[in-house]
Scaffold this active site. Sequence first.
Site, PDB file in Angstrom:
ATOM      1  N   ALA A   1     102.325  76.480 101.299  1.00 42.13           N
ATOM      2  CA  ALA A   1     102.934  75.492 100.405  1.00 42.13           C
ATOM      3  C   ALA A   1     103.539  76.109  99.158  1.00 42.13           C
ATOM      4  O   ALA A   1     104.111  75.392  98.339  1.00 42.13           O
ATOM      5  CB  ALA A   1     101.893  74.445 100.002  1.00 42.13           C
TER       6      ALA A   1
ATOM      7  N   GLY B   1     100.407  81.976 104.968  1.00 44.08           N
ATOM      8  CA  GLY B   1     101.680  82.065 105.663  1.00 44.08           C
ATOM      9  C   GLY B   1     102.592  83.148 105.168  1.00 44.08           C
ATOM     10  O   GLY B   1     103.675  83.351 105.727  1.00 44.08           O
TER      11      GLY B   1
ATOM     12  N   ARG C   1     109.911  83.821  93.493  1.00 47.15           N
ATOM     13  CA  ARG C   1     110.192  85.235  93.229  1.00 47.15           C
ATOM     14  C   ARG C   1     111.081  85.868  94.304  1.00 47.15           C
ATOM     15  O   ARG C   1     111.656  86.935  94.086  1.00 47.15           O
ATOM     16  CB  ARG C   1     108.884  86.011  93.115  1.00 47.15           C
ATOM     17  CG  ARG C   1     108.107  85.708  91.832  1.00 47.15           C
ATOM     18  CD  ARG C   1     106.713  86.313  91.876  1.00 47.15           C
ATOM     19  NE  ARG C   1     106.744  87.741  92.153  1.00 47.15           N
ATOM     20  CZ  ARG C   1     105.676  88.442  92.548  1.00 47.15           C
ATOM     21  NH1 ARG C   1     104.503  87.835  92.693  1.00 47.15           N
ATOM     22  NH2 ARG C   1     105.771  89.738  92.765  1.00 47.15           N
TER      23      ARG C   1
ATOM     24  N   ASN D   1     135.854  84.268 128.468  1.00 50.14           N
ATOM     25  CA  ASN D   1     134.857  83.291 128.893  1.00 50.14           C
ATOM     26  C   ASN D   1     134.883  81.978 128.125  1.00 50.14           C
ATOM     27  O   ASN D   1     134.157  81.057 128.460  1.00 50.14           O
ATOM     28  CB  ASN D   1     133.454  83.897 128.769  1.00 50.14           C
ATOM     29  CG  ASN D   1     133.130  84.339 127.356  1.00 50.14           C
ATOM     30  OD1 ASN D   1     134.008  84.753 126.603  1.00 50.14           O
ATOM     31  ND2 ASN D   1     131.872  84.268 126.979  1.00 50.14           N
ATOM     32  N   TYR D   2     135.715  81.859 127.092  1.00 51.70           N
ATOM     33  CA  TYR D   2     135.653  80.696 126.214  1.00 51.70           C
ATOM     34  C   TYR D   2     137.053  80.161 125.967  1.00 51.70           C
ATOM     35  O   TYR D   2     137.960  80.912 125.576  1.00 51.70           O
ATOM     36  CB  TYR D   2     134.994  81.101 124.888  1.00 51.70           C
ATOM     37  CG  TYR D   2     134.783  79.984 123.905  1.00 51.70           C
ATOM     38  CD1 TYR D   2     134.110  78.820 124.261  1.00 51.70           C
ATOM     39  CD2 TYR D   2     135.240  80.112 122.595  1.00 51.70           C
ATOM     40  CE1 TYR D   2     133.911  77.806 123.345  1.00 51.70           C
ATOM     41  CE2 TYR D   2     135.031  79.107 121.666  1.00 51.70           C
ATOM     42  CZ  TYR D   2     134.376  77.947 122.040  1.00 51.70           C
ATOM     43  OH  TYR D   2     134.165  76.942 121.134  1.00 51.70           O
TER      44      TYR D   2
END
Length: 450
Positions: free
Chosen positions: A15, A109, A20, A370-371
């Site tokens: 949390a 975390g 920093r 391919n696109y």
Amino acid sequence: MTSQTRARAAIILAAGQGTRMKSPLPKVLHPVGGRAILDHAIDAAEALGCERIVVVVGVHSPEVRAHVAKRLGDAAIAVQDPPLGTGHAVRAAEPALAGFEGEVVVTYGDVPLLKAADIEPVFGSAGVTVIGFEARDPGAYGRLIIDGETLTAITEAKEASPEVLAVTACNSGVMAAPARLLFSLLAEVRNDNAKGEYYLTDVVELARKADHPTRAVFAAEDAVMGVNAQGELAQAEALFQKVQRETFLAAGVTMSAPDTVYFAWDTEIGGGTVIEPFVVFGPGARIEGGARIRSFSHIEGARVASGAEVGPYARLRPGADLSTGVKVGNFVEVKNVKLGEGAKANHLAYLGDGAVGAGANIGAGTIFCNYDGFNKARTEVGDGAFIGSNSSLVAPVTIGAGAIVASGSVITKDVPADALAFGRARQAFKPDAGAAFREKAKAAKAAGKD
């Protein structure tokens, strides 16, 4: 999953605002080894066999909440609002652990290098256990006061006497206790301090007063380092890479300059592989033993089989799958293409979405188109086909086995097996027209200068 006698749960504190870091990306979502710091903490909890994992998040970081929800689900989220200290954060997780009767470990975390093996010793006590470390420079860390096998106190540096400041055993912040005991002690924690916060460390003193066992176990200082600023993130990355390099060298991977090779958290490399200097592995790279990865290559989400060679200056993107004996050379990019045994693309090519058959040769400058601006389509190149240099294969298209595509062709229709395909305009020339053009250009340029 580790063996255990009592059910386990983990509370991961995430949390903090992480100001920093000076970054729009929340602190715990910054990557180490290509994986969010928070995910490293969750990985450790899962490896410990924790049947419940609760991540405490703040209201200021909806991205963190979304990240946890995607991986663990909404039930794994607890919100601390407002932030009133570590003890308050742990209490925020209490409703999510309602009815849980096992042991709870509190981790963080922003501690990416702490592994399950480091945490495992905290379990098995009827009282409170903390993880300590021997600090190279104790500085502002809380000191662990230990008498025999008993942790008698955690003293903050600003409140410590000179004798206590000389102690090098420091508090990592990681703590474990039976769930019922932990929350009953936290209910007694008060916030009569300068910051008006509820400190998790007060649990040790309360446990001592109630005659519950208190003890400390130790981990390496590097394992418990937290990341609070960009410099510490870089330090954590360096430590992570050091461990990865040592692990792969011990497994028989040859690296002449290991300090220049970078690995992701899930990189797999078999023994007998040679990795030249300045190679980067992103997440999802799997290299079988006996491959060779040459300098300045980048590999992510790809498989390279034994006997294949990549680079130098090659890029393998997710879905690239190189079979035995494949050669992908300098300035070749491969994305979502399987190359069959012995296929070669030696120079300056883009292969995206498709397949290349065994023994096929892809000439320099070849492009899989391919696109179309809206959708991706596949290019299929059959076994033993030869694609001449500077060819554009406009997907969807299939080049049959043994077919040859002439250099400079633009191929828009399927080519049958063993056919020779041309897709270019007929060459023509005008005698002396080049010399005439050159003289005319010179004259125009000279006139322009006047």
